[in-house]
Design a protein around this motif. Structure first.
Motif, mmCIF file in Angstrom:
data_model
loop_
_atom_site.group_PDB
_atom_site.id
_atom_site.type_symbol
_atom_site.label_atom_id
_atom_site.label_comp_id
_atom_site.label_asym_id
_atom_site.label_seq_id
_atom_site.Cartn_x
_atom_site.Cartn_y
_atom_site.Cartn_z
ATOM 1 N N TYR B 134 0.814 -1.200 0.000
ATOM 2 C CA TYR B 134 0.000 0.000 0.000
ATOM 3 C C TYR B 134 0.855 1.261 0.000
ATOM 4 N N ARG B 140 -5.935 1.963 -6.388
ATOM 5 C CA ARG B 140 -5.654 0.648 -6.936
ATOM 6 C C ARG B 140 -4.775 -0.162 -5.996
ATOM 7 N N ILE B 142 -4.738 0.061 -2.782
ATOM 8 C CA ILE B 142 -5.487 -0.421 -1.641
ATOM 9 C C ILE B 142 -6.346 -1.597 -2.033
ATOM 10 N N GLU B 143 -6.838 -1.590 -3.256
ATOM 11 C CA GLU B 143 -7.583 -2.750 -3.722
ATOM 12 C C GLU B 143 -6.675 -3.972 -3.726
ATOM 13 N N THR B 145 -3.992 -4.460 -1.916
ATOM 14 C CA THR B 145 -3.684 -4.856 -0.537
ATOM 15 C C THR B 145 -4.825 -5.621 0.080
ATOM 16 N N TRP B 146 -6.065 -5.155 -0.168
ATOM 17 C CA TRP B 146 -7.212 -5.839 0.404
ATOM 18 C C TRP B 146 -7.277 -7.276 -0.092
ATOM 19 N N PRO B 221 -1.375 -11.112 -9.458
ATOM 20 C CA PRO B 221 -1.225 -10.030 -10.453
ATOM 21 C C PRO B 221 -1.514 -8.662 -9.859
ATOM 22 N N ASP B 222 -2.575 -8.596 -9.016
ATOM 23 C CA ASP B 222 -2.900 -7.299 -8.423
ATOM 24 C C ASP B 222 -1.821 -6.852 -7.461
ATOM 25 N N GLU B 226 0.734 -3.668 -8.308
ATOM 26 C CA GLU B 226 0.603 -2.356 -7.687
ATOM 27 C C GLU B 226 1.686 -2.047 -6.680
ATOM 28 N N PHE B 281 -2.504 -16.630 -19.336
ATOM 29 C CA PHE B 281 -2.672 -15.221 -18.999
ATOM 30 C C PHE B 281 -1.513 -14.353 -19.418
ATOM 31 N N GLN B 285 -0.423 -10.024 -22.499
ATOM 32 C CA GLN B 285 -0.455 -9.229 -21.276
ATOM 33 C C GLN B 285 0.200 -7.885 -21.540
ATOM 34 N N ARG B 290 2.299 -7.029 -14.094
ATOM 35 C CA ARG B 290 1.402 -8.178 -13.961
ATOM 36 C C ARG B 290 1.993 -9.380 -14.681
ATOM 37 N N TYR B 294 2.618 -13.241 -13.286
ATOM 38 C CA TYR B 294 2.296 -14.532 -13.890
ATOM 39 C C TYR B 294 3.549 -15.368 -14.077
#
Lengths: 305, 477, 213
Positions: B134, B140, B142-143, B145-146, B221-222, B226, B281, B285, B290, B294
């Motif tokens: 974070y 993005r 924070i998404e 991290t969540w 990937p997220d 990020e 994936f 890409q 990301r 992968y």
């Protein structure tokens, strides 16, 4: 001996139901800080209604006139099959619990048919809701009966309910019975149009369920409907009572008095629940009824282990 | 001595929390890293200091992962000094404290001799790294991290569940139940088989989530996309290896119980599945971070495949663990630099990285060649060893699939990397004035040197360590 | 003592159903807190002769699960001022039915796994599996981030139930470590929730969907 028991049974069944209504109303008034109507008020109401004349809408047929009578007789017959206290019921045979459930179904059918018979949209709306909620509460009743049948190894109401007097106090059995008691209590509230399912005092069109179905009845027929509803409350309370408090003293007169007192206690409990809870939104009622079914289902599962 | 290894980074974390200025704080990181590596080498040279007590001690696989972890952290800590100098606008207190806690907890994972203690340390690693993702404070991130926190915590919870099953497998048989590895291995053949099977599945799913095996890889990937480049390198080269160590130990128990056919089948399946997911994936890409995520999924699949095959492939797997971590270091750090220079992450906007950033761009290209298994780099040797191991066991289908998937991944990754690296610098190149500096450039070079070295010549000490670890895992102690 | 333990587990199962069916977030957190308290008592019920350490563990569990963690969650909720959960992805009644169905299946299937002689009569294995399932259902089908965090709590509760089988075997250090992890995890989650709220001005996780392929 059996004759005396049967006489007592019929007398209580005929006389006590309106008293329960009176107790409930008095409890609600006490919670609200009022004095409330006298305990015997429902009797006076019935007497008053019997003296009045009747008005029939021109759209109604014989169904409208017959419905209250059919309802009352069905409930009366059902009441004859349920044992009161620790005494045998006058009518008992194997499989009478199926007849019991279907008598209730018959009563409900005729009530809704009479409602639809009036041709008014209010009654139709109430009838639709009533039948929908019945679909959700029937499984709860049947599952509860399943548990009781498994416990007593019989399919007749009298042995099933009286067998609870001598049930072994094992953890899982007691847990099952507690679950069944909770589920049956919710069914009791649902079948008799009590809060949190339906408010018996409301007369707002969009929120009535049971009240709206009897809007067009008047005079003695209305009296018969009210009396039948009170008897339905009585009969279902007896079943709940058996599951919650299967006690006996041994001496017959004391047992009868104990029974009467316990019934009044249940009426007070219903009144309490009505006073402390608010009515659920209509779209949440099925969730509550499904929860009741799940409770009874759980109880059944636990019995299987 | 082992306890010092854990206490030291913790103390350094306290120091980092107390230091007031953003400028001085990053220097705590290399200081801690150097002393940590020094302690590690001391322990490796003196085997008698390895065991501390019943709960904490080093065995061969643990030693290997520890050395790898410490070296990678050293490289990343020097890079962080340069990186944080460029990000003085954000407070780096949480960043530094998080990194040092990460070092402490991952050290604890490598030296835990009790399954429960190792689990606690892994969970602590998850919690320590979440704030790092974070760092940029964008919606993005924070998404990301969540998702990382939630999926990681669920995975870890399942791993705990599996550990409890393993303990119960002993209780069921009336054997004295324990989660200490020594006792688990000793009593392995007595354990109740149904419970052992279910325990293995749960532990595979749980620790596989932390590794990033498919289909539990969705957070990767997220999170890698990020997070800052440094964090990505440590996640891909550090956390995943710790989870892999846990998986290796569990497989060891299974093998000691005589269920190696069962566990091997599952591991080969999960390994190939991860490679397939990665291949699918990676084609087309557009975001290169990301893409690296992968790639991490793919290589975790390769590691699992190696362990599942057994025999020579285990050596290949362990060697690959080392190679992969170092190469991911190169890739993530240079990707971070490229991101900073172009202020963009996708192939639409990033072109001509080699001209804009001669060092990072070239190293990114070579890193790609290394990670996809080209000679003369390290990963080629390890992947080749795994392939030989597969053919030795007459698993031709598995070997064939392995080769095909490697090829597909090479093509897919190549398209993205070559688009980014070659050509004339795109307009986005002028968005920032970043140039490769000493601290943001040299660590990548050092990492790359290791990768190149391992492709040509494996130093005898390392070879000895690898052989020790293989011998430890294959034979019941 | 087996019947007392079974009654406690039945209460836990009922709380699961309640958590799946209610839309009020406060009620869900309270239900899970109550579940934590009941679970804190179970080691005392399962052990015929509880010793000092077991009682200590029970007290600590009750304090952490019943008071501390709900307080953290309520504090996180106060920031956001929301009271109800938006209609979840599979509906309240459907979640409840799924949870009940799962529980029924686990109760029926629990016979497949061979149990040690002392444990065969208890509901521990089915209760643990159904609570884990409930936790999964809450995490995957709910929309607000808080409810997803509560789902994680329920998941950990389910694992705790299974740990009851290992009362003699599992060292207390690790049990306490589990509790500590849970506490810190929830703490970190609540901080993140605060940040989510600040960034998006809502806790609707459907907004957290910009990161896609």
């Amino acid at each position: 001996m059996a004759f005396a028991t049967a006489v007592n049974h019929v007398l209580l069944l005929l006389i006590m139901p309106p008293l329960l209504l009176g107790v409930i109303n008095r409890t609600k008034a006490w919670f609200a800080g009022r004095t409330g109507p006298p305990l015997l008020q429902p009797y006076y109401d019935l007497a008053r209604l019997m003296r009045k004349g009747m008005v029939f809408s021109t759209t109604t047929t014989w169904v409208f006139r017959a419905a209250p009578l059919v309802t009352l007789s069905a409930i009366l017959l059902a009441g004859l099959m349920v044992p009161l206290g620790r005494f045998n019921a006058p009518v008992r045979f194997t499989g009478d619990l199926i007849l019991f459930a279907y008598l209730f179904g018959l009563a409900r059918f005729f009530t809704t048919a009479a409602a639809l018979d009036t041709g008014s949209s209010f009654e139709g709306m109430g009838a639709a809701r009533e039948v929908t909620f019945a679909c959700f509460s029937e499984p709860a009743l049947f599952l509860a009966f399943l548990v009781l049948a498994k416990l007593s190894n019989s399919l007749s109401l009298t042995p099933m309910l009286l067998g609870l007097l001598s049930v072994p106090v094992i953890g899982l059995t007691v847990a099952s019975l507690i679950l069944v008691a909770a589920g049956l209590f919710i069914v009791l509230l649902a079948e008799n149009s009590r809060i949190p399912i339906d408010d018996p005092n409301t007369h707002l069109e969009l929120t009535m369920i049971h009240e709206v179905m009897v809007l067009d009845h008047s005079g003695p027929l209305l009296g018969i409907i009210l009396y039948g509803a009170a008897m339905k409350l009585f009969v279902l309370s007896v079943i709940v009572l058996h599951v919650i408090a299967p006690f006996q003293v041994g001496w017959a007169p004391a047992d009868w008095i104990l029974f009467v007192l316990e019934m009044i206690a249940i009426a007070v409990a219903i009144g309490t629940v009505e006073s402390i809870m608010a009515r659920l939104q209509l779209r949440h009622v099925p969730t509550l009824l499904v929860a009741a079914s799940l409770l009874c289902g759980f109880g059944f599962l636990l019995m299987l282990r | 001595m082992c306890v010092l290894l854990i206490m030291f980074p913790l103390l350094a974390a306290v120091v980092a929390a107390v230091v007031r200025t953003n400028r001085v704080r990053p220097w705590v990181l290399p200081a801690a890293a150097v002393s940590h590596l020094g302690l590690v080498i001391y322990i490796l040279l003196r085997p008698e200091t390895a065991i501390f007590n019943r709960w904490i001690g080093f065995d061969p696989p643990g030693r290997l992962v520890l050395l790898l972890l410490s070296s990678l952290f050293l490289i990343c800590s020097f890079y962080s000094v340069g990186y944080l100098r460029l990000r003085l606008e954000l407070s780096n207190r949480i960043f530094c404290v998080g990194l040092l806690l990460f070092l402490a907890m991952t050290t604890l994972v490598t030296c835990a001799r009790h399954l429960g203690l190792m689990w606690v340390a892994m969970e602590a690693t998850t919690l320590a790294t979440a704030p790092l993702i974070y760092f940029n404070h964008t919606p993005r991130s924070i998404e990301a991290t969540w998702k990382y926190l939630l999926v990681g915590s669920v995975g870890i919870a399942l791993a705990l569940f599996g550990s409890l099953f393993l303990a119960y497998a002993a209780v069921r048989q009336g054997v004295e139940s324990s989660l200490f590895f020594e006792e688990l291995l000793r009593d392995a053949s007595l354990l109740s088989k149904p419970w052992l099977h279910v325990a293995f599945i749960l532990l595979l799913v749980g620790y596989g989530t932390k590794m990033g095996l498919a289909p539990m890889h969705t957070w990767k990937p997220d999170a890698y996309g990020e997070a800052p480049g440094v964090v990505g390198a440590l996640l891909a080269g550090g956390v995943t290896n710790c989870a892999f160590l846990a998986l290796m130990r569990v497989d060891h128990v299974c093998r000691a119980a005589g269920e190696s056919a069962y566990s091997g089948r599952l591991l080969v399946f999960m390994g190939l599945l991860s490679m397939i997911f990665a291949a699918v994936f990676m084609v087309g890409q557009r975001d290169f971070k990301r893409m690296l995520a992968y790639s991490s999924v793919e290589h975790m699949g390769i590691l699992t495949l190696g362990i599942g095959l057994g025999g020579l492939a285990v050596f290949g797997s362990l060697l690959h663990m080392v190679n992969n971590a170092m190469t991911k270091g190169v890739l993530f750090l240079s990707a971070g630099n490229i991101h900073r220079a172009f202020d963009a992450k996708t192939t639409d906007e990033v072109r001509g990285a080699m001209r804009r950033l001669p060092l990072s761009g070239t190293l990114f290209l070579f890193g790609f060649l290394a990670i996809t298994g080209s000679p003369p780099f390290g990963p080629f040797i390890s992947e080749f060893t795994i392939l030989i191991g597969a053919f030795n066991r007459r698993r031709f289908v598995v070997g064939g699939l392995f080769l095909t998937l490697l090829l597909v991944i090479f093509i897919g990754m190549g398209r993205t990397v070559l688009t980014i690296v070659l050509g004339r610098p795109s307009k986005a190149a002028r968005r920032s004035s970043y140039r490769d500096g000493w601290f943001t450039g040299l660590p990548i070079l050092a990492s790359f040197a290791v990768v190149l070295l391992l492709g040509i010549y494996i130093p005898p000490p390392l070879r000895a360590m690898l052989n020790d670890a293989v011998r430890f895992l294959e034979v019941r102690p | 003592m087996v019947s007392a333990l079974n009654m406690a587990l039945v209460v836990v199962l009922l709380l699961n159903l309640f958590a799946l069916g209610t839309s009020r977030i406060r009620a869900v957190v309270q239900a899970v807190a109550l579940q934590g308290i009941v679970l804190g008592l179970t080691p005392l019920l399962a052990h015929p002769h509880p010793n000092l350490v077991a009682s200590l563990i029970a007290i600590i569990t009750i304090i952490v699960k019943g008071a501390l963690i709900p307080r953290i969650l309520f504090a996180a909720m106060r920031d956001v001022k929301m009271k109800r959960e938006v209609e979840p992805m599979i509906g309240f009644m459907a979640s409840m039915l799924l949870g009940a169905l799962g529980t029924a299946i686990f109760i029926a299937l629990a016979r497949k796994l061979p149990m040690a002689p002392g444990h065969a009569q208890t509901l521990i294995v089915p209760a643990s599996f159904s609570t884990v399932l409930t936790g999964f259902l809450l995490m995957t089908s709910r929309i607000k981030a808080i409810t997803q965090a509560v789902g994680y709590l329920v998941l950990e509760n389910g694992i705790f139930i299974f740990g009851l089988l290992l009362l003699e075997a599992m060292p207390f250090v690790v049990e306490l470590g589990v509790l500590l992890d849970l506490f810190v995890g929830v703490f970190v989650i609540s901080i993140i929730i605060h940040h989510i709220n600040r960034a998006f001005d809502s806790l609707d996780t459907r907004r957290l969907s910009s990161l896609k392929e």
